[in-house]
Design a protein around this motif. Structure first.
Motif, PDB file in Angstrom:
ATOM      1  N   ASP A  86      42.400 -69.583 -75.327  1.00 53.11           N
ATOM      2  CA  ASP A  86      41.701 -70.333 -76.361  1.00 53.11           C
ATOM      3  C   ASP A  86      42.590 -70.459 -77.594  1.00 53.11           C
ATOM      4  OD1 ASP A  86      41.598 -67.895 -77.716  1.00 53.11           O
ATOM      5  OD2 ASP A  86      39.491 -67.534 -77.270  1.00 53.11           O
ATOM      6  N   ALA A  87      42.040 -71.015 -78.673  1.00 52.60           N
ATOM      7  CA  ALA A  87      42.832 -71.278 -79.880  1.00 52.60           C
ATOM      8  C   ALA A  87      43.370 -69.999 -80.509  1.00 52.60           C
ATOM      9  CB  ALA A  87      41.982 -72.046 -80.886  1.00 52.60           C
ATOM     10  N   LYS A  88      42.729 -68.851 -80.226  1.00 60.72           N
ATOM     11  CA  LYS A  88      43.180 -67.574 -80.775  1.00 60.72           C
ATOM     12  C   LYS A  88      44.123 -66.835 -79.833  1.00 60.72           C
ATOM     13  CE  LYS A  88      39.019 -66.922 -83.591  1.00 60.72           C
ATOM     14  NZ  LYS A  88      37.859 -66.030 -83.869  1.00 60.72           N
ATOM     15  N   GLY A  89      44.421 -67.451 -78.700  1.00 57.67           N
ATOM     16  CA  GLY A  89      45.327 -66.816 -77.743  1.00 57.67           C
ATOM     17  C   GLY A  89      44.649 -65.900 -76.762  1.00 57.67           C
ATOM     18  N   ASN A  90      43.306 -65.890 -76.745  1.00 57.44           N
ATOM     19  CA  ASN A  90      42.578 -65.039 -75.820  1.00 57.44           C
ATOM     20  C   ASN A  90      42.551 -65.662 -74.427  1.00 57.44           C
ATOM     21  OD1 ASN A  90      41.789 -63.151 -77.878  1.00 57.44           O
ATOM     22  ND2 ASN A  90      40.294 -64.679 -78.565  1.00 57.44           N
ATOM     23  N   LYS A  91      42.794 -64.866 -73.408  1.00 58.31           N
ATOM     24  CA  LYS A  91      42.809 -65.335 -72.031  1.00 58.31           C
ATOM     25  C   LYS A  91      41.426 -65.799 -71.612  1.00 58.31           C
ATOM     26  CE  LYS A  91      43.799 -63.849 -67.293  1.00 58.31           C
ATOM     27  NZ  LYS A  91      44.259 -62.722 -66.426  1.00 58.31           N
ATOM     28  N   LEU A  92      41.373 -66.942 -70.916  1.00 59.62           N
ATOM     29  CA  LEU A  92      40.105 -67.483 -70.439  1.00 59.62           C
ATOM     30  C   LEU A  92      39.838 -67.017 -69.013  1.00 59.62           C
ATOM     31  CD1 LEU A  92      40.412 -71.156 -71.773  1.00 59.62           C
ATOM     32  CD2 LEU A  92      39.343 -69.178 -72.876  1.00 59.62           C
ATOM     33  N   ASN A  93      38.575 -66.960 -68.675  1.00 59.43           N
ATOM     34  CA  ASN A  93      38.167 -66.508 -67.348  1.00 59.43           C
ATOM     35  C   ASN A  93      38.070 -67.717 -66.422  1.00 59.43           C
ATOM     36  OD1 ASN A  93      37.192 -65.062 -65.173  1.00 59.43           O
ATOM     37  ND2 ASN A  93      35.062 -65.090 -65.920  1.00 59.43           N
ATOM     38  N   CYS A  94      39.113 -67.923 -65.604  1.00 59.71           N
ATOM     39  CA  CYS A  94      39.163 -69.077 -64.715  1.00 59.71           C
ATOM     40  C   CYS A  94      39.245 -68.613 -63.263  1.00 59.71           C
ATOM     41  CB  CYS A  94      40.369 -69.949 -65.028  1.00 59.71           C
ATOM     42  SG  CYS A  94      40.406 -70.595 -66.716  1.00 59.71           S
ATOM     43  N   SER A  95      38.525 -69.288 -62.380  1.00 63.57           N
ATOM     44  CA  SER A  95      38.557 -68.955 -60.960  1.00 63.57           C
ATOM     45  C   SER A  95      39.822 -69.508 -60.329  1.00 63.57           C
ATOM     46  CB  SER A  95      37.329 -69.538 -60.257  1.00 63.57           C
ATOM     47  OG  SER A  95      37.445 -70.959 -60.174  1.00 63.57           O
ATOM     48  N   SER A  96      40.093 -69.106 -59.090  1.00 67.73           N
ATOM     49  CA  SER A  96      41.278 -69.595 -58.389  1.00 67.73           C
ATOM     50  C   SER A  96      41.193 -71.096 -58.130  1.00 67.73           C
ATOM     51  CB  SER A  96      41.457 -68.855 -57.057  1.00 67.73           C
ATOM     52  OG  SER A  96      40.364 -69.115 -56.192  1.00 67.73           O
ATOM     53  N   LYS A  97      39.979 -71.640 -58.120  1.00 72.19           N
ATOM     54  CA  LYS A  97      39.792 -73.073 -57.937  1.00 72.19           C
ATOM     55  C   LYS A  97      39.830 -73.838 -59.261  1.00 72.19           C
ATOM     56  CE  LYS A  97      37.170 -72.815 -53.619  1.00 72.19           C
ATOM     57  NZ  LYS A  97      38.152 -73.580 -52.833  1.00 72.19           N
ATOM     58  N   GLY A  98      40.116 -73.117 -60.353  1.00 72.86           N
ATOM     59  CA  GLY A  98      40.333 -73.780 -61.632  1.00 72.86           C
ATOM     60  C   GLY A  98      39.125 -73.974 -62.496  1.00 72.86           C
ATOM     61  N   GLU A  99      37.996 -73.383 -62.157  1.00 70.78           N
ATOM     62  CA  GLU A  99      36.791 -73.523 -62.973  1.00 70.78           C
ATOM     63  C   GLU A  99      36.793 -72.441 -64.042  1.00 70.78           C
ATOM     64  OE1 GLU A  99      32.087 -74.566 -62.265  1.00 70.78           O
ATOM     65  OE2 GLU A  99      33.277 -73.707 -60.630  1.00 70.78           O
ATOM     66  N   CYS A 100      36.810 -72.868 -65.312  1.00 70.47           N
ATOM     67  CA  CYS A 100      36.859 -71.942 -66.445  1.00 70.47           C
ATOM     68  C   CYS A 100      35.521 -72.001 -67.164  1.00 70.47           C
ATOM     69  CB  CYS A 100      38.001 -72.316 -67.388  1.00 70.47           C
ATOM     70  SG  CYS A 100      39.617 -72.421 -66.572  1.00 70.47           S
ATOM     71  N   LYS A 101      34.656 -71.054 -66.885  1.00 69.77           N
ATOM     72  CA  LYS A 101      33.290 -71.093 -67.392  1.00 69.77           C
ATOM     73  C   LYS A 101      33.228 -70.749 -68.879  1.00 69.77           C
ATOM     74  CE  LYS A 101      31.095 -70.119 -62.945  1.00 69.77           C
ATOM     75  NZ  LYS A 101      30.172 -69.225 -62.193  1.00 69.77           N
ATOM     76  N   ASP A 102      32.195 -71.304 -69.523  1.00 71.34           N
ATOM     77  CA  ASP A 102      31.911 -71.022 -70.940  1.00 71.34           C
ATOM     78  C   ASP A 102      33.077 -71.425 -71.847  1.00 71.34           C
ATOM     79  OD1 ASP A 102      29.441 -69.861 -70.175  1.00 71.34           O
ATOM     80  OD2 ASP A 102      30.480 -67.980 -69.729  1.00 71.34           O
TER      81      ASP A 102
END
Length: 599
Positions: free
Chosen positions: A424-440
């Motif tokens: 995200d804009a603060k550099g925090n890692k996003l939770n993304c699935s192996s199929k590329g879906e990044c929830k929330d």
């Protein structure tokens, strides 16, 4: 009748000869029209651009030239300066932006012997003829101007629409199952519109394309503007370099071991040209001799000499099928088959597919489908868009992968540390699935994307996310599909990627869904983003994807051209362009700055 002596006759003839020599013999040489101050008006001087003209010099020495093509009705005037060298280059005053089928008024201002002069010329033009074929209902694509902000009214947009007719290359007709992309041939449909939606330039399809000659045929694609303001595009077995006036500056074949150029020809910051091509007689991993498909990048100097090349079969994994398995079989760029809309292929289909320009794994099949190439001068690398891998990839001069912007599914262990991590804009890692879906989060990868371009002014990359196969699947409801223009910021050191801007998901939705083609590109002169949703409505309104009804709307497409001030999501410009022939689809758009082209 008085008869002249032989001596007297000789003297008379000598006198006539002397007089003729002194005054010159014009014969049938065209002379300037009575009352005009310069030379002759030459329509379409190079035969390639019917809406251009040239006012010859006829012995005059002029400078400080400006040209104004007056608006028709309440349209847009086109005014530009012409450099002294450009006048000498063309041998006269170059006129661009004439209306078709119209007696145009053109004002030329210049200085001659220290005196400022002006004159209004009247120039008649032919009607538009970009080629005619089966299934047409209009002579050219039809524009519909929705909105243009005042500070964008001077824009000129180059549009690319190509179409097939019955005169396609005979060698392709006789070898319609030949391997490679040889069968791709089309009539060029290049044209320029103003912000009133009027066509002000088009390419003569009969002079730059020859369907009976292998090296003259091909699918004209990937037009870009050079630093000198000229046009460059790729067309089958060669590439072309032409001025806006239609003067062919270069018409060259691809280097000897390469073939089937399409999609991209671009001048890089290092002064060389990068072209997406393929290889002849390529030995694949099964030991078979094949023609590869859309999986090589070549770098050429200005003379067309090969400087370097990238063989993606040796750099990437040509067996990865994760994205291929998710494709809509009815919209496999460039092959469009409405009977297969909404269907997917199996892994067995991909592995056993015939060799040729169809989806499949391994060299000799369309496993990569690279549709754009850009050069990053910062680290002497290339950035490419691989549609059939749903991936944007950066590769160094050493032919090693620097990073991959893609969902992780299907990438082997060799490439896992090259996959960018979304933050995200603060550099925090996003939770993304192996199929590329990044929830929330609003972050998304790109799917069957086009045009991954570096924006050095912003330190970002723009990509057109076509959206087919999103999250490596087909949606239950076809109308849920959408396309986006998107901008990313990549941190090469940390191997992270942040999404900083998008347009289309919420604003256009399914209306803007363009399963193939399209472009988004940053424009430095107005600090803006130009996007072209080039194939929306591809499957017609007759029931939508997966339930196509063959009625009078099937096969009609609409391109949506928008331009945004940087960072905004409300367009400063929106112009829709409707197709004029069944299955005729827009390809790309470019902003044309005529002042740069007249330097």
């Amino acid at each position: 009748m008085m008869k002249l002596s032989r001596i007297a006759m000789t003297l008379v003839l000598m006198g006539l000869s002397s007089q003729a020599t002194a005054s010159s013999v014009d014969g049938l040489l065209m002379k300037p029209a009575r009352g005009t101050p310069l030379g002759v008006v030459i329509n379409n001087p190079y035969e390639n651009a019917p809406l251009t003209a040239l006012v010859s010099l006829h012995g005059h020495n002029i400078n400080d030239v400006t040209v104004k093509v007056h608006a028709r009705n309440n349209g847009v005037p086109i005014e530009y300066p012409v450099s002294d060298t450009k006048v000498m280059e063309d041998g006269g005053v170059p006129i661009f932006g004439l209306y078709p089928d119209h007696l145009n008024t053109v004002t030329i201002d210049w200085t001659e012997a220290g005196e400022k002069k002006t004159f209004d010329y009247k120039i008649l033009t032919p009607d538009i003829d970009m080629g005619f074929g089966q299934g047409m209902w209009a002579k050219a694509p039809i524009t519909d101007v929705h909105y243009v902000a005042d500070d964008f009214k001077d824009r000129l947009y180059f549009l690319s629409w190509n179409s097939k007719d019955a005169k396609n290359a005979q060698i392709a007709h006789n070898n319609n199952t030949a391997p490679g992309a040889l069968a791709w041939d089309a009539t060029p449909g290049f044209f320029i519109i103003d912000t009133a939606g009027e066509i002000r330039w088009y390419l003569n399809p009969y002079t730059t394309h020859d369907p009976e000659y292998l090296n003259g045929a091909g699918y004209p694609m990937g037009m870009n503007v050079t630093k000198d303001g000229d046009m460059i595009w790729v067309q089958g077995q060669g590439w072309k370099h032409m001025s806006i006036m239609g003067k062919m500056l270069g018409d060259r074949l691809l280097p000897g071991d390469f073939q089937d150029g399409s999609h991209e020809a671009i001048e890089a910051a290092n002064g060389n040209y990068f072209i997406r091509a393929a290889r002849k007689n390529y030995r694949n991993d099964k030991g078979l001799l094949v023609n590869s498909v859309r999986d090589h990048i070549i770098e050429l100097d200005k003379n067309g000499k090969l400087v370097d090349f990238w063989d993606l079969n040796q750099i990437l994994d040509n067996q990865r099928d994760a994205a291929l398995l998710s494709l809509d079989s009815g919209a496999v760029c460039l092959n469009v088959d409405l009977d297969k809309a909404g269907h997917k292929v199996s892994a067995e289909d991909l592995a056993d597919a015939p060799y040729g320009d169809i989806p499949g794994v391994g060299a000799g099949r369309n496993w990569a489908h690279v549709n754009s190439v850009d050069y990053d001068a910062k680290d002497d690398s290339i950035v490419l868009s691989s549609r059939h891998q749903s991936a944007v990839i950066k590769i160094g001069r050493d032919k090693k992968v620097k990073w991959i912007l893609s969902a992780s599914e299907g990438w082997s262990e060799k490439y896992q540390d090259k996959l960018l991590t979304p933050v995200d804009a603060k550099g925090n890692k996003l939770n993304c699935s192996s199929k590329g879906e990044c929830k929330d989060t609003n972050f998304d990868f790109t799917w069957t994307q086009h045009t991954a371009y570096v924006v050095p002014q912003k330190g970002t990359i723009t990509v057109f996310d076509n959206g087919d196969g999103r999250y490596l699947e087909q949606p239950a409801i076809p109308m849920a599909k959408y396309s986006r223009s998107v901008e990313y910021k990549v941190n090469d050191k940390d191997m992270t990627v942040q999404q900083v801007w998008e347009y289309g998901k919420e604003e256009l939705g399914y209306e803007g869904y363009s399963p193939i083609t399209s472009i988004v590109k940053y424009q430095e002169d107005k600090d803006s983003m130009m996007s072209y949703y080039a194939s929306s409505g591809l499957f017609g309104a007759g029931g939508g994807l997966g339930n196509v009804k063959w009625d009078d709307t099937t096969g009609k497409t609409k391109s949506i051209l928008v331009e945004h001030r940087y960072g905004e999501t409300k367009p400063a410009v929106r112009i829709d362009v409707d197709s004029n022939q069944i299955f005729k689809t827009g390809y790309r758009a470019q902003v044309i700055k005529i002042a740069d082209m007249m330097k």
